[in-house]
Design an enzyme around this catalytic site. Structure first.
Site, short mmCIF file in Angstrom:
data_model
loop_
_atom_site.label_atom_id
_atom_site.label_comp_id
_atom_site.label_asym_id
_atom_site.label_seq_id
_atom_site.Cartn_x
_atom_site.Cartn_y
_atom_site.Cartn_z
N LYS A 181 0.84 -1.19 0.00
CA LYS A 181 0.00 0.00 0.00
C LYS A 181 0.88 1.25 0.00
O LYS A 181 1.59 1.51 0.97
CB LYS A 181 -0.92 0.06 1.21
N GLY A 233 6.95 4.30 8.64
CA GLY A 233 6.08 5.44 8.92
C GLY A 233 6.25 5.91 10.35
O GLY A 233 7.33 5.78 10.92
N SER A 234 5.18 6.41 10.92
CA SER A 234 5.29 7.03 12.23
C SER A 234 5.39 6.00 13.34
O SER A 234 4.92 4.86 13.20
CB SER A 234 4.07 7.91 12.50
N THR A 235 6.03 6.41 14.44
CA THR A 235 6.17 5.51 15.58
C THR A 235 4.79 5.17 16.14
O THR A 235 4.56 4.05 16.58
CB THR A 235 7.07 6.17 16.64
N GLU A 236 3.86 6.11 16.10
CA GLU A 236 2.53 5.84 16.64
C GLU A 236 1.84 4.71 15.88
O GLU A 236 1.29 3.78 16.48
CB GLU A 236 1.68 7.13 16.60
N GLY A 238 3.36 2.53 14.09
CA GLY A 238 4.18 1.35 14.33
C GLY A 238 3.77 0.62 15.60
O GLY A 238 3.70 -0.61 15.64
N GLU A 255 10.10 0.45 10.48
CA GLU A 255 11.08 1.53 10.35
C GLU A 255 10.32 2.80 10.64
O GLU A 255 9.49 3.23 9.85
CB GLU A 255 11.68 1.50 8.94
N CYS A 289 12.99 10.43 7.93
CA CYS A 289 12.93 9.90 9.29
C CYS A 289 14.29 9.96 9.96
O CYS A 289 14.39 10.09 11.18
CB CYS A 289 12.39 8.48 9.28
N GLU A 386 9.40 14.47 16.59
CA GLU A 386 9.76 14.51 15.18
C GLU A 386 8.88 15.53 14.47
O GLU A 386 7.65 15.43 14.51
CB GLU A 386 9.56 13.12 14.58
#
Lengths: 475, 299
Positions: A181, A233-236, A238, A255, A289, A386
Site C-alpha cells: 500500500k 512510517g510514524s512511531t505511533e 508502528g 522503520e 525519518c 519529530e
C-alpha cells in the site's frame, strides 16, 4: 551576494498522468469493489493530479488471495536464478524510465527534481539490482532459504518509489509475494511501478498494489492471510501494528520515526559540517525519518557554526520542485504543513528563538521556509518530537560525554551524525551513539548494500544489505 | 564437658548435626535481597514435599531489577568481547565445581534420577562454554563491510539491544542458561523471571554468577509468579526487548506482546524449543541491533 537564476524547469512531457487509476491486483488494473476514490494533488500547486481507487476490505482480500496463489503456484517454487532475472529486468526498466519516474515523483511528492533524479530513482534501480543478485545466493546470507509467504507492506510518502523498492526488492528476492500500500498522498509512482511489473512480465499476483488511506493499510496489516508485515512510517502507527500482530505468527519489521543528533565538535571542518547540517535537515524538505533534526554543536564554535549556517541557508532556493535549481521543494501535504507550523509555533511559545531563511514562497501550494531554532533545551518539544519538516533545533554542549548523553536522550534511535577531524573521537562517539546508522563527516547517505534501521522506538529490523534479507526469510 | 554430656543425653532419633538450611532470595544488582514485598512461597519437590521457601517477587522488585540492569548496561556493553568471553567461561568453571549440588537440586525438583539431573547440569555447563566462545566471534559472523557505490568506508556491526526481560522456561537450569547466556554474551543486561516451579537451581545459579566476576546487575533474577510480574516487565519503558520463552499460555503471551509494543520492544515469542539441541545463533541475534557507520574516504 545573491545569484540570480533563470528558471530551469524539467519538462513534464515525459509523464502521462491518467485521470483515474484502479488497483493493481493479480497482474491487472481493476476498479475497487466499493468505496469512493481519493484525489492526489501536486503539493506545489494544489492541482488535482488524478483520482485513485481506495481499496476496501474486499479489495484487500482479493489482493492477498492473488498474492497467496502466486506464492504457492509460481513465485515461491521458482528457482532463485529465475526470480533474479525478473528483478534484474525490473531494475533495467526503472533505469530506462528513470526520467519519467523522477518527474512524476517530484510532481506527486513535491521534492526537488534534483533529488528525485539524482537520489531517489537511481537508488530504486540500484536496490532492485542489488537484491536481484541475492535471489539465487540466499544460502550464503545466513538466514536460511525459506521465504515467509505473503508480505503486507505499507510505505510512507517521503520517498514513495524508493520505499517501495526497499520493501519489494528483498521480499521478491527471497521468494515472497507482496501486497503493497503506497501512501495516500503519493500513489502515482507505485502505479507506474505496477506497469513496470507488467512490462517485465512478472507473473500476476507476485506484486499487488492497493492504494488507499490509513484504513486500507490497517486492513492489509491485520489481514489473517499475510505472513509478514513491513511498515515504514510514524512511531505511533508502528506501535499500533506491533499491538495488532501480538499473538499471531506474523513476522514484523518496522522503520519508524527519528530525532537524530548531528554532533559538531570544535575541531570539525566547519564548512563541510555546515554542508552536512544543511543536507541533514533540509534534504527532502526535512521529510526524512533519519533527518539530522537536532544540531548539537560544541559551545566554543557554536556562534561561528550558526553564522556560517545562516549564510548558507540564505542561499537555499525554495520553490518549484521541477526547477533544476531548486534545493527545497514543497511540503508534501496541507496536513503535514499544518503539523510543521504547529510545532514551530510551540517552539516559539516555549521560548526558543526562531530564524528562517529569507525567501519568497510561492502563493499556491504548501511551503515552509528553512528554519532553525536556537536556545533549545532538551525539554522543548521541538527537541523531542519529530517535526518531519525543514526545521532544525540547535542545542550546545561542552564535553564529548555531554554530547553523547544529549544525543542519546530520546526514545528514538535511528541515525546520528558526527563531525570532527579526529579519528579516535569518531570511533569513540560512534560506539556510544545508540542509533542504527551513524554518519561521520557525512550525512543522509544511502546505498542498497548498507543496512538501514533503528534502535529503540525507531523500530526494528533492517532494510538494505545482507541484513535486509532477514526480514523475508524463515531462518 | 557439657557438650559431651549433651550428646550422651540425646534422644535416639535426633540427628548428629542439624543441617543449616539456605534462605533463597532474589538476585538484584549483584546482591541477594529479599522481596521488597516480604512475601515468599513454598517450593515443592516432585513428590509434593516441602523443599524451601522462595521469594515471591513483586512489581517493585521488577522495577528495582530493571534499574539495576540499566545501570550495569554501560559497563557490560562497553567491556571487551574477550573480557565477556572470559567471564562466561568462568561461570562454566564455577558451575562445574558445584555439579553435585546442582544435580541434587534439579533432581529434588523434577524427581528424575540423579544421573539424568547430572546430564542436565553438564549440558548447562557446556552451554556456557559454547556461548563464551561466541563472545568475540558473533560480530564477525553477523556484521560485515558494505561495498557502497561511493567513496565511503561503511561497516555494519551488531550492538547489544539494551535491557532484555526474560520469562524463563519452566524446565530447570539448562533452559534457564539457554536463554540467559545468549542475551548477555553480546553485552545486554537482563532481568529474568525464573521458573516458578523450579526456582531453587535458578537462585543457586545466581550464586555462581555472583562469584564469576560478572558485574552486578548484568543478570538480575526474580523468583515467584511470572504471571504476576511478567506484565510489569513487558510494559516497563526502560526494557528494550522481551524473551517470552517460558510463557506457556498463548493468551498471556499475546497480552505481554501487546504491552511490549508500547515502547516497541523486540519480542521473541514462545516456541517449541529443544534445549538439548545446539542452539544456533537465533537467540543471540534476536537481541542485537545492527549499527552501520559511514565515513568518507579521501586525502
Amino acid at each position: 551576494m545573491a545569484f540570480e537564476y533563470a528558471p530551469a524547469p524539467e519538462s513534464r512531457s515525459v509523464v502521462d498522468i491518467r485521470p483515474e487509476y484502479g488497483l493493481f491486483i493479480d497482474g491487472a488494473f481493476v476498479a475497487a469493489v466499493d468505496g469512493e476514490p481519493m484525489k492526489t494533488v501536486d503539493p506545489a500547486s494544489e492541482e488535482v493530479l488524478a483520482e485513485v481507487a481506495q481499496a476496501g476490505p474486499a479489495d484487500v482480500d482479493k489482493a492477498v488471495a492473488a498474492a497467496r496463489r502466486a506464492y504457492e503456484k509460481v513465485w515461491g517454487r521458482m528457482p532463485g536464478a529465475e526470480r533474479a532475472k525478473y528483478l534484474f529486468r525490473i531494475a533495467r526498466i526503472v533505469q530506462e524510465r528513470a526520467r519519467e519516474l523522477a518527474v512524476l515523483e517530484s510532481i506527486d511528492n513535491g521534492k526537488p527534481i534534483r533529488e528525485s533524479r539524482d537520489v531517489d530513482i537511481p537508488l530504486v534501480a540500484a536496490h532492485f539490482f542489488y537484491y536481484a543478485g541475492w535471489a539465487d545466493k540466499l544460502a550464503y546470507a545466513g538466514f536460511g532459504t525459506t521465504p515467509l509467504g505473503v508480505a503486507a507492506q505499507v510505505i510512507p510518502w517521503n520517498f514513495p518509489l524508493l520505499m517501495l523498492a526497499w520493501k519489494i526488492a528483498p521480499a521478491l528476492a527471497a521468494g515472497n509475494t507482496v501486497v503493497l500500500k503506497p501512501a495516500e498522498t503519493t500513489p502515482l509512482t507505485a502505479l507506474v511501478f505496477a506497469e513496470i511489473c507488467q512490462q517485465a512480465d512478472l507473473p500476476p499476483g507476485v506484486v499487488n498494489i492497493v492504494t488507499g488511506a490509513g484504513d486500507t493499510g490497517r486492513t492489509l496489516v491485520e489481514h489473517a492471510g499475510v505472513d509478514k508485515v513491513a511498515f515504514t512510517g510514524s512511531t505511533e502507527v508502528g506501535r499500533q501494528i506491533a499491538r495488532s500482530v501480538a499473538g499471531t505468527s506474523k513476522r514484523v519489521t518496522l522503520e519508524l520515526g527519528g530525532k537524530a543528533a548531528n554532533i559538531v565538535f570544535d575541531d570539525a571542518a566547519l564548512d563541510q559540517a555546515v554542508e552536512g547540517i544543511v543536507n541533514g535537515i533540509f534534504f527532502n524538505q526535512g521529510h526524512v525519518c533519519c533527518a539530522g533534526s537536532r544540531l548539537l554543536v560544541q559551545e566554543s564554535v557554536a556562534d561561528e557554526v550558526l553564522d556560517r549556517l545562516k549564510r548558507r541557508m540564505a542561499t537555499l532556493r525554495v520553490g518549484d520542485p521541477l526547477d533544476k535549481n531548486t534545493d527545497v521543494g514543497a511540503i508534501n501535504s496541507a496536513e503535514q504543513l499544518a503539523r510543521i507550523r504547529t510545532l514551530a509555533g510551540i517552539g516559539e511559545e516555549e521560548g526558543a528563538e526562531r530564524w528562517s531563511a529569507p525567501c519568497v514562497l510561492p502563493e499556491r501550494g504548501f511551503w515552509f521556509a528553512p528554519t532553525i531554532f536556537t536556545g533549545v533545551t532538551q525539554a522543548h518539544r521541538i527537541a523531542r518530537e519529530e517535526i518531519f519538516g525543514p526545521v532544525l533545533s540547535v542545542l550546545t554542549f561542552r564535553t564529548p560525554a555531554e554530547a553523547i548523553e544529549k544525543a542519546n536522550n530520546t526514545p528514538y534511535g535511528l541515525s546520528a551524525g558526527i563531525w570532527t577531524e579526529k579519528g579516535s573521537r569518531i570511533l569513540w562517539a560512534a560506539e556510544r551513539l545508540r542509533a542504527g546508522v551513524v554518519w561521520a563527516n557525512t550525512f543522509n547517505k544511502f546505498d542498497p548494500t548498507s543496512p538501514f534501521g533503528g534502535f529503540k522506538e525507531s523500530g526494528y529490523g533492517r532494510e538494505g544489505g545482507r541484513q535486509g534479507l532477514e526480514a523475508y526469510l524463515a531462518g | 564437658m557439657p557438650a559431651k554430656q549433651k550428646r550422651a543425653d540425646r534422644t535416639p532419633d535426633a540427628p548428629v548435626r542439624l543441617a543449616v538450611r539456605k534462605t533463597y532470595k532474589l538476585f538484584v544488582g549483584g546482591k541477594f535481597p529479599r522481596s521488597e514485598s516480604g512475601r515468599s512461597y513454598p517450593v515443592q519437590g516432585a513428590d509434593g514435599g516441602f523443599l524451601a521457601n522462595a521469594a515471591l517477587a513483586s512489581r517493585k522488585d521488577v522495577r528495582d531489577a530493571v534499574q539495576a540492569a540499566r545501570k550495569a548496561f554501560g559497563g557490560w556493553s562497553g567491556a571487551t568481547a574477550y573480557n565477556r568471553g572470559q567471564i562466561l567461561y568462568r561461570i562454566a568453571e564455577m558451575l562445574e565445581g558445584r555439579r553435585a549440588q546442582f544435580a541434587d537440586e534439579v533432581a529434588a525438583g523434577t524427581g528424575e534420577p540423579t544421573a539424568a539431573a547430572l546430564s542436565t547440569v553438564d549440558a548447562a555447563i557446556d552451554r556456557w562454554v559454547w556461548y563464551a566462545g561466541w563472545a568475540d566471534k558473533y560480530a564477525q559472523v553477523l556484521g560485515n563491510a558494505n561495498p557502497v557505490a561511493g567513496p565511503y568506508f561503511n561497516l555494519s556491526s551488531p550492538e547489544p539491544t539494551g535491557v532484555v526481560g526474560i520469562v524463563a522456561p519452566a524446565e530447570p537450569l539448562l533452559a534457564l542458561v539457554s536463554v540467559v547466556a545468549p542475551a548477555i554474551v553480546t553485552g545486554n543486561t537482563v532481568v529474568v523471571l525464573a521458573s516458578e516451579r523450579h526456582p531453587l537451581p535458578a537462585i543457586t545459579l545466581a550464586e555462581v554468577l555472583a562469584t564469576s566476576d560478572l558485574p552486578g546487575g548484568v543478570v538480575n533474577l526474580l523468583t515467584g509468579s511470572a504471571a504476576e510480574t511478567a506484565p510489569w516487565l513487558a510494559g516497563h519503558a526502560d526494557v528494550n526487548a522481551l524473551d517470552l520463552a517460558g510463557v506457556a499460555d498463548a493468551g498471556q503471551a499475546a497480552e505481554l506482546e501487546r504491552l511490549a509494543a508500547e515502547n516497541l520492544k523486540r519480542v521473541v515469542r514462545p516456541a517449541a524449543d529443544d534445549w538439548r539441541a545446539e542452539p544456533g545463533l537465533g537467540r543471540l541475534a534476536a537481541f542485537v541491533e545492527t549499527k552501520t557507520v559511514w565515513h568518507p574516504r579521501g586525502v
